[in-house]
Design an enzyme around this catalytic site. Structure first.
Site, PDB file in Angstrom:
ATOM      1  N   GLY A   1       0.841  -1.188   0.000  1.00 47.18           N
ATOM      2  CA  GLY A   1       0.000   0.000   0.000  1.00 47.18           C
ATOM      3  C   GLY A   1       0.885   1.250   0.000  1.00 47.18           C
ATOM      4  N   PHE A   2       1.833   1.281   0.944  1.00 49.95           N
ATOM      5  CA  PHE A   2       2.800   2.378   1.071  1.00 49.95           C
ATOM      6  C   PHE A   2       2.115   3.727   1.204  1.00 49.95           C
ATOM      7  CE2 PHE A   2       4.647  -0.941  -1.728  1.00 49.95           C
ATOM      8  CZ  PHE A   2       5.444  -1.528  -0.761  1.00 49.95           C
TER       9      PHE A   2
ATOM     10  N   GLY B   1       1.833  -6.847   4.912  1.00 50.61           N
ATOM     11  CA  GLY B   1       3.176  -7.395   4.775  1.00 50.61           C
ATOM     12  C   GLY B   1       4.082  -6.981   5.907  1.00 50.61           C
TER      13      GLY B   1
ATOM     14  N   ARG C   1      11.724  -0.410  21.557  1.00 54.46           N
ATOM     15  CA  ARG C   1      11.712  -1.868  21.699  1.00 54.46           C
ATOM     16  C   ARG C   1      11.116  -2.496  20.429  1.00 54.46           C
ATOM     17  NH1 ARG C   1       7.627  -5.318  25.455  1.00 54.46           N
ATOM     18  NH2 ARG C   1       8.645  -7.338  25.244  1.00 54.46           N
TER      19      ARG C   1
ATOM     20  N   PRO D   1      12.157  -8.525  16.054  1.00 55.46           N
ATOM     21  CA  PRO D   1      13.304  -7.932  15.344  1.00 55.46           C
ATOM     22  C   PRO D   1      13.409  -8.387  13.886  1.00 55.46           C
ATOM     23  CG  PRO D   1      13.983  -8.777  17.490  1.00 55.46           C
ATOM     24  CD  PRO D   1      12.565  -9.221  17.289  1.00 55.46           C
TER      25      PRO D   1
ATOM     26  N   LYS E   1       8.624   2.134  19.193  1.00 53.46           N
ATOM     27  CA  LYS E   1       8.334   3.345  18.418  1.00 53.46           C
ATOM     28  C   LYS E   1       8.097   2.909  16.972  1.00 53.46           C
ATOM     29  CE  LYS E   1      12.203   5.625  19.861  1.00 53.46           C
ATOM     30  NZ  LYS E   1      13.085   6.802  20.150  1.00 53.46           N
TER      31      LYS E   1
ATOM     32  N   GLY F   1       7.985   1.279  10.326  1.00 55.32           N
ATOM     33  CA  GLY F   1       7.747   1.130   8.884  1.00 55.32           C
ATOM     34  C   GLY F   1       8.267   2.252   8.022  1.00 55.32           C
ATOM     35  N   GLU F   2       8.200   3.472   8.482  1.00 51.35           N
ATOM     36  CA  GLU F   2       8.574   4.589   7.632  1.00 51.35           C
ATOM     37  C   GLU F   2       9.971   5.118   7.914  1.00 51.35           C
ATOM     38  OE1 GLU F   2       4.521   6.914   6.775  1.00 51.35           O
ATOM     39  OE2 GLU F   2       4.585   5.638   8.525  1.00 51.35           O
TER      40      GLU F   2
END
Ligand SMILES: Cc1cc2nc3c(=O)[nH]c(=O)nc-3n(C[C@H](O)[C@H](O)[C@H](O)COP(=O)(O)OP(=O)(O)OC[C@H]3O[C@@H](n4cnc5c(N)ncnc54)[C@H](O)[C@@H]3O)c2cc1C
Ligand code: SF4
Lengths: 764, 327
Positions: free
Chosen positions: A246-247, A474, A654, A658, A727, A730-731
């Site tokens: 989607g982004f 995703g 955190r 990972p 925190k 994704g971006e």
């Protein structure tokens, strides 16, 4: 909120399934084997197909459409034009502001951009619809278009006062500074370019509407449909089990969505409409083209005295998009004097939209290149330059950072990269015809927060179900929510099934701004905790419970088995216990909203972004941080740039998982490499039309363009940012990659390229 | 529906007969034809599937000549060990073309017949004017986005770049196209646009490519193909060069040299001026770079493609330098 004090979290975090464990994506096998059914892959009885026709001019009026040939073509059920499509009601915007118009027509009479939908053909088969769509004859009254920011007719645009940030006297301090640099930085129109195109299936049953559509925001989109058709919110069900990327582009119901739903209503048949690849470049907005000037004044030790920043982004003639260009500029470095202002300029384009890190991404390109230029001007190492001007608190709000591990990121990244061995002079490293350069840049992204709702069910067989109308595109929602529920309840992760992507599930707000993981892990933690409390409560008090005799004041659940903490008395699996007390499920619905929240506020919370919690709320300023170190190789004859090494150290607090966080970071870095070197929507300036709107001509990086990428997590739990201490992930990582590459290209070649993308002709 | 009839040919004879029908088009790997049909550029009334014809996919390579059947797949030819050792430029041109998936489907015959990537040519709905598609309708590219367009062999009618890689290597080594009844030098097979942009190949209705033949030579054995582009793979050339080199016994003096350019011309572009300037000369970086400049004689740019005039000679020079180093 406090960092969740989970006893087993600390001891078990090495376990794969615990929060913080490196569990692989639980949806992976279904996707790899093709078993995962995406939204518009549903097979419905009686399904018919709609195909859109786009304007071939960028500005003017549709004066006439001749439908006859199309209407009589084989299989055609309807030809929809602005005159023949049913009238819809105006819908409020994503902030919940009421519509400016009472009615809404998703097919345009007044054309404001090339490709705008002006008609649609519905036929029994897709092929019939495509063939008939080509038979429409359209006449236009064309008027001159403003094609882009450099168009002579574009002007200076509209000042956006809300973007102004000023303190001290920036102009005077700049004028007085002994060392000054000032330069202009441009980024082009870019597109989200998700593999899965936009599209949907719409089906009406009476006044109930079901939409299968890839969506980053089920509740928000369901509200829009409900408003368009004047039906209650509950009557709309949006289904979006998987999303093929989607982004930022798939958060809103768009004009093509309205066309499909209207066609389904008019025909009484389910309608499928999928945008073809070129239409995916004209039907919704990518990242707006931007222009920035950054002026920095410093003293001779490199201490910044003033930053003066001016930004412009393009927006549409009939829609407003502000790409906040001063967002990173105003917080990255300490400066006593600062001024940032921004204008938007209307051009004939579809209204631009969100693409991964809107605002922060282009903003960082400006300031992170400019600080590099200042470093060379002063002969100071670019990394040292950043440390000299390190912001110990938020320079804009003057609030303390919640956590800022940026110094640690610089140190860890520099160490792993070998930055200390960098020769300061440009053009000082080569390998044959390849000039080698090293560059550094920082990135940041605010911690956006909101509220969520989730249902956690403990079933008779001891398995657990989690339900939420949030989504997984995703990034790993299915996986981390399973981990959260498993850990909180003390059951093995494979006994947890997570159900997402249905607007009739417990509600969630938008999946955007890197907020979902923080919101939803906190929500599921809370709902699962309530379910656990209820389970243990029943075990202690239900007359049929084998634990009742124990007279204990608590019990513990581990690996799906209930026992007293000291181990005396009985031990039962959850299934055995449920059988013993004769229950077939325990259900808890949890949300993170205050108990006093009204129904109306709840609705607003999930269907608009009006109730997002500002990242500078209260005493702290909350951001994720990162430092990128990049090596490039530039061919001295050909001007071709290849990224040969990336080391990034990142502070996302955190990490819930990972392995998934690293994938997200790497995805952002890869997208940043594309942005730096390849991506650009190329406009034919005579026609105002994108001419490379397809995947052969709109360049995205291939595997061969991507080196090994090393990511290092330097985050610590941030109690002020989320319930579990994470925190945004994704971006973050796309922010700062493009300037790191541009800085490395300068180090390699001595040539400063300030216009993205850095294509070969800019270097030969 | 855009209806068309589908015919499967099981012999070359059958294919030829069917191909003579008006509106007929051959289907081999389909990677160009289906793509162009989707864009609305190719609208065949009959599709003749030749992919099942037996015996057309042979790859027969000796030191004297390579004979490659029209249905041989790009990937098979690229990986053929004798092609790699005797005609390295051919192998390199192929494996740097398109993507792995496309190379596995696409055939050599289809490859020669691929069409230009001019974005205006590929978008009839938005850009009706295109002399290549609709003779006499004009050229939408001139005055528009021209970054990928040709600087050599252009006309007022059309400036579209020939996009392929393989044919660039083929013109360098004097390959021939076998059309059954006649054989043509590959250089003559491709046509510059002139006033007839719609004619790209010297091939007539009813003709089918059966094979290509490449004569062996010392220059072909010591050859390379360098392809320059912004993206490391899966992109057409900004500029490319196929170069073959044969040196005298002294290891310095040029006995034979072949130079052809791709990505900058309206057809695969042999540059004899560079060859002539270097034949009999001792190689040095300076001589090579100077001679390479001659390739751009007569070049005409249309703004955004100006960089190709600087780039192309460098690609030639680097190719020759690379071959010189591997003496
Ligand atoms: C996204 C993309 C990227 C690409 N990148 C590159 C690249 O970088 N470099 C490059 O060189 N190429 C590239 N190509 C082009 C590719 O190499 C060609 O599409 C392919 O070689 C065509 O072969 P085919 O067998 O699939 O042809 P088809 O599509 O089957 O046929 C193409 C044309 O040739 C005709 N034809 C086929 N066989 C014969 C025959 N035996 N005799 C006469 N006519 C015949 C057909 O009628 C048709 O008109 C790319 C293609 C795509 C789609
Ligand atoms: S350059 Fe040639 S192919 Fe492109 S629009 Fe002009 S005539 Fe058509």
């Amino acid at each position: 909120m406090t960092v969740h004090d989970m006893k087993h979290a600390a001891s078990d975090s090495a376990r794969l399934e615990a929060v913080g464990g490196r569990l692989s994506r639980v949806d992976g096998p279904a996707k790899i084997t093709g078993a995962a059914k995406y939204a518009f892959e549903q097979q419905l009885e009686g399904l018919v197909h709609a195909v859109l026709v786009g304007a071939t001019i960028a500005a003017g009026k549709v004066s006439a459409i001749d439908r006859r040939a199309a209407e009589t073509a084989p299989g055609v059920l309807a030809v929809l034009t602005p005159d023949t499509i049913m009238e819809l009601k105006g819908a409020s915007d994503w902030l919940g502001n009421p519509p400016s118009q009472q009615t809404y027509n998703p097919l345009a009479r007044e054309v404001t951009y090339s490709g705008q939908h002006i008609a649609a053909v519905v036929a029994e088969t897709f092929e019939q619809a495509v063939a008939a769509a080509a038979l429409l004859k359209v006449w236009y009254d064309e008027t001159p278009a403003i094609v882009d920011l450099s168009d002579g007719k574009a002007g200076d645009g509209i000042p956006i006062d809300a973007m102004t940030k000023e303190w001290g006297d920036a102009q005077a301090a700049f004028a007085a500074a002994p060392v000054r640099i000032c330069a202009a930085y441009n980024t082009p129109r870019e597109f989200q370019a998700a593999m899965e195109p936009h599209g949907l299936i719409a089906r009406w049953e009476g006044d109930e509407l079901t939409i299968w559509e890839p969506s980053q925001w089920l509740d928000g989109m369901a509200r829009t449909y409900a408003e368009w058709f004047g039906v209650p919110f509950e009557n709309v069900r949006l289904v979006s089990p998987y999303i093929g990327g989607g982004f930022g582009s798939k958060a809103l119901a768009l004009a093509h969505s309205a066309v499909a739903a209207a066609a389904a209503k008019m025909l009484g048949r389910p309608v499928k409409l999928v945008l073809n690849r070129p239409q995916n470049f004209t039907s919704y907005g990518g990242r707006a083209a931007t222009r920035q000037t950054v002026a920095i004044g410093a003293d001779r030790d490199g201490r910044i005295q003033s930053i003066v920043h001016r930004g412009v982004n393009e927006t549409a003639v009939d829609g407003m998009w502000v790409e906040p260009l001063g967002s990173v500029t105003s917080i990255m470095y300490a400066t006593p004097n600062f001024s940032s202002r921004q204008n938007v300029v209307r051009v004939n384009t579809v209204v631009p939209g969100a693409k991964r890190a809107p605002g922060e991404n282009p903003s960082a390109f400006g300031i992170e290149c400019a600080i590099d230029e200042l470093a060379y001007e002063l002969g100071i190492d670019p990394l040292e330059m950043r440390l000299i001007n390190y912001a110990e608190q938020d320079p804009h709000t003057k609030k303390a950072w919640s956590t800022r591990q940026l110094r640690e990121a610089f140190a860890a990244g520099a160490e792993a990269f070998g930055w200390a061995k960098r020769p300061p002079e440009p053009r000082s490293m080569r390998d044959g015809h390849q000039l080698i350069g090293w560059g550094v840049a920082a990135g940041t992204y605010p911690v956006r927060r909101a509220h969520g709702e989730a249902v956690v069910k403990i079933l008779a067989d001891g398995s657990v179900e989690v339900e939420s109308s949030s989504i997984d595109m995703g990034q790993g929602t299915y996986t981390i929510l399973a981990q959260t529920a498993a850990e909180t309840l003390g059951v093995p992760v494979e006994r947890v099934s997570v159900k997402l992507g249905d607007s009739h599930f417990a509600r969630a707000g938008v999946t955007g701004g890197s907020r979902l993981a923080g919101v939803m892990t906190g929500t599921v933690y809370k709902a699962a905790g309530q379910a656990l409390d209820e389970l243990i409560g029943l075990a202690l008090s239900d007359p049929r419970s084998p634990f009742q005799a124990l007279q204990a004041n608590t019990l513990q659940v581990r690996d799906g088995r209930i026992a007293s903490p000291r181990g005396e008395g009985p031990e039962l699996s959850i299934a055995e216990f449920m059988a013993a007390i004769g229950r077939d499920q325990i259900e808890a619905k949890g949300d993170t909203l205050p108990a006093s929240t009204t129904a109306e506020e709840r609705y607003k919370n999930y269907t608009t972004i009006a109730m997002s919690i500002p990242h500078t709320d209260g005493d702290y300023s909350r951001y994720s941080w990162c430092a990128h170190f990049v090596e490039v190789r530039v061919d001295e004859d050909f001007g071709t740039v290849r990224v040969s090494r990336v080391v990034s150290a990142l502070d996302s607090g955190r990490l819930y998982n990972p392995k998934l966080a690293e994938s997200q970071w790497k995805g952002g870095i890869i997208m940043g490499i594309g942005q730096a070197l390849l991506e650009e929507g190329i406009v034919d300036r005579r026609h105002g039309r994108i001419v490379n709107g397809n995947f052969a001509d709109y360049m995205l990086p291939t595997n061969a363009d991507i080196p090994d990428i090393q990511t290092i997590s330097v985050g610590i739990p941030d109690p002020h940012s989320s319930a579990l201490g994470g925190k945004g992930v994704g971006e973050l990582a796309i922010v700062g990659i493009a300037p790191a590459i541009a800085n490395a290209v300068f180090h390699a070649t001595g040539k400063r390229v300030r216009d993205l993308p850095i294509t070969l002709e800019k270097l030969i | 529906m855009r209806d068309f009839s589908y015919l499967r040919a099981d012999s070359i004879e059958a294919a030829r007969n069917a191909a003579a029908l008006p509106g007929a088009m051959l289907l081999a790997g389909g990677t160009t034809l289906i793509d162009l049909a989707k864009c609305g550029v190719a609208e065949p009334s009959t599709v003749i599937d030749i992919s099942h014809i037996e015996g057309l996919n042979a790859i027969d390579v000796t030191a004297d000549r390579a004979v490659i059947g029209a249905l041989a797949r790009m990937s098979h030819v690229a990986d053929n060990p004798r092609v790699k050792s005797l005609f390295p430029a051919v192998s390199e041109a192929l494996w740097q073309a398109a993507s792995a998936q496309l190379r596995n489907m696409a055939t050599i015959g289809g490859n020669l017949m691929q069409r230009t990537r001019c974005p205006y040519f590929r978008d009839p709905q938005n850009f009706p004017a295109c002399n290549k598609r609709a003779p006499g309708s004009g050229c939408s590219a001139i005055g528009g986005v021209t970054r990928g367009h040709a600087v050599l062999g252009v006309s007022e009618a059309c400036i579209a770049t020939y996009p392929g890689d393989l044919a660039v290597a083929l013109v360098a080594f004097d390959a021939e196209v076998d059309l059954g009844q006649r054989k043509l030098k590959i250089e003559d097979f491709f046509l510059a646009p002139g006033a007839t942009a719609e004619r790209e190949h010297d091939i007539h209705p009813g003709e089918v490519i059966t094979a290509i033949e490449i004569p062996g030579s010392a220059a072909a054995r010591r050859s390379t193909y360098i392809k320059v582009r912004d993206r490391q793979s899966y992109e057409f050339a900004a500029a490319s060069a196929a170069v073959g080199l044969e040196l005298e016994g002294d290891g310095r003096t040029v006995r034979d040299i072949r130079v052809a350019l791709g990505g900058v011309a309206t057809k695969p572009w042999r540059v004899r001026a560079v060859e002539d300037a270097l034949k009999g000369k001792a190689l040095s970086e300076d001589t090579i770079r100077k001679a390479s400049e001659l390739a751009m004689e007569g070049a005409v740019d249309h703004g955004a493609n100006h960089y190709k005039i600087a780039l192309a000679p460098r690609v030639i020079a680097r190719s020759i330098l690379k071959l010189g180093e591997t003496a």
